[in-house]
Scaffold this active site. Structure first.
Site, PDB file in Angstrom:
ATOM      1  N   ARG A 175       7.089  21.680 -33.994  1.00 23.87           N
ATOM      2  CA  ARG A 175       7.466  23.032 -34.433  1.00 23.87           C
ATOM      3  C   ARG A 175       6.368  24.047 -34.148  1.00 23.87           C
ATOM      4  NH1 ARG A 175       8.259  24.888 -38.982  1.00 23.87           N
ATOM      5  NH2 ARG A 175       9.783  26.406 -38.322  1.00 23.87           N
ATOM      6  N   LYS A 176       5.199  23.590 -33.746  1.00 22.54           N
ATOM      7  CA  LYS A 176       4.118  24.498 -33.401  1.00 22.54           C
ATOM      8  C   LYS A 176       4.184  24.845 -31.913  1.00 22.54           C
ATOM      9  CE  LYS A 176       2.837  23.755 -37.628  1.00 22.54           C
ATOM     10  NZ  LYS A 176       3.808  22.739 -38.056  1.00 22.54           N
TER      11      LYS A 176
END
Length: 374
Positions: A175-176
């Site tokens: 998700r980064k």
């Protein structure tokens, strides 16, 4: 969120596999150096996750039973968990409504004689105003740790966010922006802490497995203290090196998409979009909006309306103090935390998002507000 991964990452991982060195080794060392240089930190220590980096940071500071660690409730639960891992008590501070981050103003009321550290989070990639916090902590003899999980590529007062921290923890979860699948990094300005962190991530061993295997003489290692298995693999680091080379492009694209959202949603009544703070620039790891009382739908109703049309949005950041695991933990007034948790949602935003995809999201939000498509 969709990670920006392609053939180059696949080739890098395959080359690591073909080399025969798949555990922590030369690619990890290269990734540590490259990432630390990118964020402007003197030392980088690659680990298995941001959570383990936070745990190591507090462990290195000698924080333990009877100590208090101030953390935002408005954060993923790992921030508070890291304090519990070392036997300390997390104390929850409120955040500022504009950026969702703790500040010197919100932290000071919950400091006590037992406070040993404050963990400041750059929530969703939004850089926190750390300098006033640093000054507050220095006056009180309190350590400041930066949870920069989401902040790779963000900037604070003209420099990379997190790079000037005495101890900062980073995440490479998918998700980064920059991902290694799972993985993290601890950066520090202290050479001795870096040496000890490298030892602790490998069971407290006095030399690394790579040093052992590369020696031409028999080596008998010793274990200087109780450590952990927090290593990153060379396969992950190989992917991370490719991702690091793409990070600037990711930030440029995400800021373009964020600007598009801000412009397209500016006239929607009852809706506020997240914006850069005066002291920095966000990488917009998450683009969130707040629904106020005059927006026709409540947050969960809008999430359902978007999902019904095939748009995957998410509820905003959690309030950790509401979770059963933290029932009864000390905290100050958390009015803003609860307001943001209840009334924000995260909109889709990823590097390969098309104009048509983004316009679809905007149209649905405007339609829910009773407006025509832009």
């Amino acid at each position: 969120m969709k990670p920006w991964l392609g053939d180059e990452e696949a080739r890098a991982a395959a080359e690591a596999v073909a080399s025969g060195w798949v555990a922590q080794g030369p690619r990890v060392a290269e990734f540590e150096s490259a990432f630390a240089a990118y964020v402007g930190a003197p030392h980088g220590v690659a680990v298995s996750s941001c959570t383990t980096a936070l745990h190591l940071a507090l462990h290195l500071l000698g924080i333990g039973l009877g100590d208090e660690v101030v953390v935002p409730s408005f954060s993923f639960i790992a921030t508070a968990n890291s304090a519990v891992y070392v036997g300390a008590t997390p104390v929850f501070a409120d955040v500022e409504v504009a950026d969702g981050n703790v500040s010197a103003r919100t932290v000071e009321p919950v400091l006590t004689d037992h406070t040993r550290a404050v963990v400041v989070v750059d929530q969703g990639g939004m850089p926190a105003d750390v300098q006033p916090l640093r000054e507050l902590c220095e006056r009180r003899g309190i350590a400041l740790v930066e949870d920069a999980a989401c902040a790779a590529g963000s900037r604070y007062r003209g420099a990379p966010a997190g790079g000037q921290a005495a101890l900062a923890a980073w995440s490479f979860h998918p998700r980064k922006l920059l991902t290694t699948g799972e993985g993290g990094m601890l950066t520090t300005s202290d050479a001795e802490l870096a040496v000890r962190a490298r030892r602790l991530r490998e069971h407290g061993m006095n030399l690394s497995a790579a040093d052992r295997h590369q020696s031409r003489q028999p080596v008998i290692e010793s274990y200087l203290e109780v450590g952990f298995n927090y290593r990153m693999t060379d396969i992950q680091a190989a992917v991370g090196l490719v991702q690091l080379g793409k990070l600037d492009a990711m930030v440029v694209r995400r800021r373009e998409l964020a600007s598009n959202y801000q412009e397209a949603l500016a006239e929607v009544p009852g809706l506020r979009t997240v914006q850069d703070p005066p002291w920095g620039e966000s990488n917009f790891q998450s683009f969130w909006v707040e629904l106020r009382d005059d927006y026709p739908l409540r947050r969960n109703e809008l999430l359902t309306a978007l999902a019904d049309e095939g748009v995957s949005a998410r509820a905003g950041i959690m309030a950790t103090h509401r979770q059963p695991a933290y029932a009864g933990h000390a905290h100050g007034d958390l009015t803003t935390t609860e307001r943001l948790t209840d009334n924000t949602l995260i909109l889709p935003l990823f590097h390969t998002m098309t104009e048509r995809e983004q316009q679809r999201v905007v149209t649905l939000i405007r339609r829910a507000a009773g407006l025509r498509a832009a």
